[in-house]
Design a protein around this motif. Structure first.
Motif, PDB file in Angstrom:
ATOM      1  N   ARG A  52      12.542 -21.780 -18.913  1.00 25.37           N
ATOM      2  CA  ARG A  52      11.106 -22.196 -19.023  1.00 25.37           C
ATOM      3  C   ARG A  52      10.470 -22.432 -17.432  1.00 25.37           C
ATOM      4  O   ARG A  52      11.106 -22.917 -16.747  1.00 25.37           O
ATOM      5  N   ALA A  53       9.309 -21.937 -17.245  1.00 28.18           N
ATOM      6  CA  ALA A  53       8.650 -22.335 -16.057  1.00 28.18           C
ATOM      7  C   ALA A  53       7.829 -23.503 -16.103  1.00 28.18           C
ATOM      8  O   ALA A  53       7.114 -23.781 -17.173  1.00 28.18           O
ATOM      9  N   PRO A  54       7.740 -24.405 -15.025  1.00 28.08           N
ATOM     10  CA  PRO A  54       8.538 -24.299 -13.962  1.00 28.08           C
ATOM     11  C   PRO A  54       9.821 -24.838 -13.955  1.00 28.08           C
ATOM     12  O   PRO A  54      10.083 -26.058 -14.789  1.00 28.08           O
ATOM     13  N   ASN A  55      10.863 -24.398 -13.314  1.00 28.31           N
ATOM     14  CA  ASN A  55      12.115 -24.719 -13.535  1.00 28.31           C
ATOM     15  C   ASN A  55      12.670 -25.435 -11.918  1.00 28.31           C
ATOM     16  O   ASN A  55      11.928 -24.854 -10.736  1.00 28.31           O
ATOM     17  N   ARG A  56      12.996 -26.534 -11.857  1.00 29.95           N
ATOM     18  CA  ARG A  56      13.427 -27.423 -10.797  1.00 29.95           C
ATOM     19  C   ARG A  56      14.164 -26.559  -9.737  1.00 29.95           C
ATOM     20  O   ARG A  56      14.028 -26.450  -8.378  1.00 29.95           O
ATOM     21  N   ARG A  57      14.928 -25.835 -10.089  1.00 29.47           N
ATOM     22  CA  ARG A  57      15.774 -24.836  -9.459  1.00 29.47           C
ATOM     23  C   ARG A  57      15.369 -23.326  -9.254  1.00 29.47           C
ATOM     24  O   ARG A  57      16.215 -22.494  -8.724  1.00 29.47           O
ATOM     25  N   CYS A  58      14.081 -23.179  -9.439  1.00 27.65           N
ATOM     26  CA  CYS A  58      13.498 -21.830  -9.162  1.00 27.65           C
ATOM     27  C   CYS A  58      12.125 -22.132  -8.853  1.00 27.65           C
ATOM     28  O   CYS A  58      11.542 -23.228  -8.661  1.00 27.65           O
ATOM     29  N   ASP A  59      11.517 -20.860  -7.947  1.00 29.18           N
ATOM     30  CA  ASP A  59      10.332 -20.937  -7.474  1.00 29.18           C
ATOM     31  C   ASP A  59       9.183 -20.715  -8.628  1.00 29.18           C
ATOM     32  O   ASP A  59       7.892 -20.475  -8.225  1.00 29.18           O
ATOM     33  N   CYS A  60       9.578 -20.389  -9.727  1.00 27.35           N
ATOM     34  CA  CYS A  60       8.754 -19.822 -10.811  1.00 27.35           C
ATOM     35  C   CYS A  60       7.547 -20.913 -11.273  1.00 27.35           C
ATOM     36  O   CYS A  60       7.619 -22.178 -11.115  1.00 27.35           O
ATOM     37  N   GLY A  61       6.586 -20.407 -11.836  1.00 28.11           N
ATOM     38  CA  GLY A  61       5.255 -21.089 -12.454  1.00 28.11           C
ATOM     39  C   GLY A  61       4.163 -20.834 -11.323  1.00 28.11           C
ATOM     40  O   GLY A  61       4.301 -20.194 -10.374  1.00 28.11           O
ATOM     41  N   PHE A  62       3.092 -21.306 -12.056  1.00 24.16           N
ATOM     42  CA  PHE A  62       1.826 -20.994 -11.023  1.00 24.16           C
ATOM     43  C   PHE A  62       1.688 -22.076 -10.119  1.00 24.16           C
ATOM     44  O   PHE A  62       2.326 -23.229 -10.300  1.00 24.16           O
ATOM     45  N   VAL A  93      -9.114 -24.715 -11.092  1.00 25.38           N
ATOM     46  CA  VAL A  93      -8.050 -24.417 -12.164  1.00 25.38           C
ATOM     47  C   VAL A  93      -7.903 -25.698 -13.024  1.00 25.38           C
ATOM     48  O   VAL A  93      -7.740 -26.818 -12.378  1.00 25.38           O
ATOM     49  N   LEU A  94      -7.519 -25.831 -14.082  1.00 24.57           N
ATOM     50  CA  LEU A  94      -6.984 -26.778 -14.943  1.00 24.57           C
ATOM     51  C   LEU A  94      -5.376 -26.557 -15.138  1.00 24.57           C
ATOM     52  O   LEU A  94      -5.133 -25.590 -15.406  1.00 24.57           O
ATOM     53  N   VAL A  95      -4.605 -27.737 -14.743  1.00 25.61           N
ATOM     54  CA  VAL A  95      -3.216 -27.649 -14.914  1.00 25.61           C
ATOM     55  C   VAL A  95      -2.784 -28.007 -16.331  1.00 25.61           C
ATOM     56  O   VAL A  95      -3.078 -29.339 -16.562  1.00 25.61           O
ATOM     57  N   LEU A  96      -2.306 -27.241 -16.755  1.00 21.54           N
ATOM     58  CA  LEU A  96      -2.127 -27.542 -18.143  1.00 21.54           C
ATOM     59  C   LEU A  96      -0.339 -27.382 -18.396  1.00 21.54           C
ATOM     60  O   LEU A  96       0.273 -26.777 -17.953  1.00 21.54           O
ATOM     61  N   GLY A  97       0.062 -27.956 -19.747  1.00 21.58           N
ATOM     62  CA  GLY A  97       1.552 -27.999 -19.916  1.00 21.58           C
ATOM     63  C   GLY A  97       2.470 -28.542 -18.846  1.00 21.58           C
ATOM     64  O   GLY A  97       1.989 -29.692 -18.121  1.00 21.58           O
ATOM     65  N   ARG A  98       3.716 -28.524 -18.813  1.00 22.96           N
ATOM     66  CA  ARG A  98       4.544 -29.296 -18.017  1.00 22.96           C
ATOM     67  C   ARG A  98       4.211 -28.692 -16.677  1.00 22.96           C
ATOM     68  O   ARG A  98       3.639 -27.729 -16.083  1.00 22.96           O
ATOM     69  N   TYR A  99       4.430 -29.655 -15.429  1.00 19.97           N
ATOM     70  CA  TYR A  99       4.179 -29.479 -14.186  1.00 19.97           C
ATOM     71  C   TYR A  99       4.933 -30.287 -13.228  1.00 19.97           C
ATOM     72  O   TYR A  99       5.665 -31.341 -13.633  1.00 19.97           O
ATOM     73  N   LEU A 100       5.127 -29.787 -12.063  1.00 16.44           N
ATOM     74  CA  LEU A 100       5.996 -30.698 -10.935  1.00 16.44           C
ATOM     75  C   LEU A 100       4.876 -30.741  -9.851  1.00 16.44           C
ATOM     76  O   LEU A 100       4.136 -29.828  -9.337  1.00 16.44           O
ATOM     77  N   ARG A 101       4.947 -32.052  -9.563  1.00 17.32           N
ATOM     78  CA  ARG A 101       3.886 -32.525  -8.349  1.00 17.32           C
ATOM     79  C   ARG A 101       4.751 -32.513  -7.061  1.00 17.32           C
ATOM     80  O   ARG A 101       5.708 -32.905  -6.903  1.00 17.32           O
ATOM     81  N   PHE A 102       4.005 -31.945  -5.923  1.00 15.71           N
ATOM     82  CA  PHE A 102       4.192 -32.064  -4.819  1.00 15.71           C
ATOM     83  C   PHE A 102       3.197 -32.556  -3.810  1.00 15.71           C
ATOM     84  O   PHE A 102       2.233 -33.014  -4.281  1.00 15.71           O
ATOM     85  N   GLU A 103       3.716 -32.752  -2.644  1.00 19.28           N
ATOM     86  CA  GLU A 103       2.655 -33.422  -1.547  1.00 19.28           C
ATOM     87  C   GLU A 103       1.217 -32.842  -1.609  1.00 19.28           C
ATOM     88  O   GLU A 103       0.130 -33.524  -1.776  1.00 19.28           O
ATOM     89  N   ARG A 104       1.387 -31.594  -1.788  1.00 23.51           N
ATOM     90  CA  ARG A 104      -0.011 -30.609  -1.480  1.00 23.51           C
ATOM     91  C   ARG A 104      -0.454 -30.109  -2.718  1.00 23.51           C
ATOM     92  O   ARG A 104      -1.503 -29.705  -2.614  1.00 23.51           O
ATOM     93  N   GLY A 105       0.190 -30.052  -3.776  1.00 26.76           N
ATOM     94  CA  GLY A 105      -0.120 -29.393  -5.056  1.00 26.76           C
ATOM     95  C   GLY A 105       0.804 -29.708  -6.051  1.00 26.76           C
ATOM     96  O   GLY A 105       1.736 -30.624  -6.293  1.00 26.76           O
ATOM     97  N   PHE A 106       0.564 -28.634  -7.264  1.00 26.00           N
ATOM     98  CA  PHE A 106       1.338 -28.714  -8.243  1.00 26.00           C
ATOM     99  C   PHE A 106       2.180 -27.144  -8.409  1.00 26.00           C
ATOM    100  O   PHE A 106       1.588 -26.267  -7.902  1.00 26.00           O
ATOM    101  N   ARG A 107       3.326 -27.124  -9.280  1.00 29.11           N
ATOM    102  CA  ARG A 107       3.769 -25.794  -9.743  1.00 29.11           C
ATOM    103  C   ARG A 107       3.771 -26.135 -11.303  1.00 29.11           C
ATOM    104  O   ARG A 107       4.339 -27.063 -11.515  1.00 29.11           O
ATOM    105  N   TYR A 108       3.368 -25.437 -12.147  1.00 31.39           N
ATOM    106  CA  TYR A 108       2.924 -25.528 -13.451  1.00 31.39           C
ATOM    107  C   TYR A 108       3.252 -24.440 -14.394  1.00 31.39           C
ATOM    108  O   TYR A 108       3.369 -23.381 -13.856  1.00 31.39           O
ATOM    109  N   ALA A 109       3.276 -24.865 -15.737  1.00 28.19           N
ATOM    110  CA  ALA A 109       3.499 -23.760 -16.726  1.00 28.19           C
ATOM    111  C   ALA A 109       2.283 -23.145 -17.500  1.00 28.19           C
ATOM    112  O   ALA A 109       2.371 -21.923 -17.791  1.00 28.19           O
ATOM    113  N   ARG A 110       1.171 -23.796 -17.413  1.00 26.96           N
ATOM    114  CA  ARG A 110       0.162 -23.127 -18.123  1.00 26.96           C
ATOM    115  C   ARG A 110      -1.344 -23.463 -17.259  1.00 26.96           C
ATOM    116  O   ARG A 110      -1.351 -24.533 -16.870  1.00 26.96           O
ATOM    117  N   GLN A 111      -2.360 -22.596 -17.217  1.00 25.39           N
ATOM    118  CA  GLN A 111      -3.261 -22.858 -16.639  1.00 25.39           C
ATOM    119  C   GLN A 111      -4.544 -22.244 -17.246  1.00 25.39           C
ATOM    120  O   GLN A 111      -4.718 -21.193 -17.990  1.00 25.39           O
TER     121      GLN A 111
END
Length: 228
Positions: A59-69, A95-113
């Motif tokens: 599933r995106a986003p995965n911590r071991r991958c770069d996938c996701g919005f 955009v609205l960040v929907l579903g699972r997401y990973l937060r970083f210093e400058r933004g998000f990597r997430y599953a749905r938008q």
């Protein structure tokens, strides 16, 4: 031992900003966007789910991958990306960040938008954009579009900003960003509907192009008769 941040449970979806290229389907019935980096080969709609661009089944986003919005927290940071040569014709997305997401210093990597607003920059000539026109490149089945004023369309495949919003659906708003106001829209006082102005400008540009073609066909040829 790695320390992990506590899991977030926001009461409202987080928001963010990103840039993307607007695209129009080959048959002209659908509109969407394509990214400017990872995953740029996969156009997406206003409401979309991410998948792994490497074809892996996680599933995106995965911590071991770069996938996701991907998106950034700050609008100014996203706007700065539009300064580079390869991104000058991209649009700014809210955009609205929907579903699972990973937060970083400058933004998000997430599953749905959900894309709420697309802000279109000026035409290459500097005038406020009235339409999105064929940019001369694309993806299989999709034409990339670029901001254009009415005077620069020159018969290219194009759609007004309001027309793009209708084709994209799901409540998308498309607005024109800053640019020179050299071309007056001549709307009656009190009509504050930019969508109507864009539609009128696009129609006028098409009429001007057809008139120029008719005038060329009507020019006398070498034997004194009409050309063609």
């Amino acid at each position: 031992m790695r320390l992990r941040l506590p899991e977030e449970r926001p009461t409202e979806p987080p928001t963010g900003y990103k840039i993307a290229h607007p695209v129009l389907s080959q048959d002209g019935t659908r509109a969407g966007f394509t990214g400017v980096s990872l995953g740029g080969a996969l156009p997406y709609g206003v409401l979309a789910d991410a998948s792994c661009v490497y074809g892996l089944r996680h599933r995106a986003p995965n911590r071991r991958c770069d996938c996701g919005f991907h998106c950034v927290h700050d609008r100014t940071t996203a706007e700065a990306l539009l300064c580079t040569a390869e991104h000058r014709t991209a649009v700014l997305l809210d955009v609205l960040v929907l579903g699972r997401y990973l937060r970083f210093e400058r933004g998000f990597r997430y599953a749905r938008q959900r894309v709420r607003t697309a802000t279109v920059g000026p035409c290459a000539c500097g005038t406020v954009a009235a339409a999105l026109a064929d940019a001369g490149w694309g993806r299989p089945g999709w034409r990339a579009l670029a901001p254009s004023c009415a005077g620069c369309l020159r018969g290219r495949t194009a759609v007004s900003l309001a027309g793009f919003a209708r084709l994209a659906g799901d409540g998308l708003r498309v607005v024109a960003g800053a640019g020179r106001a050299d071309v007056p829209l001549d709307l009656p006082e009190g009509v504050g509907v930019p969508e109507l102005a864009a539609e009128a400008a696009l129609l006028q540009a098409r009429l001007d192009w057809f008139q120029s073609q008719l005038a060329r066909l009507g020019e006398p040829g070498p034997d004194g008769g009409p050309q063609g």
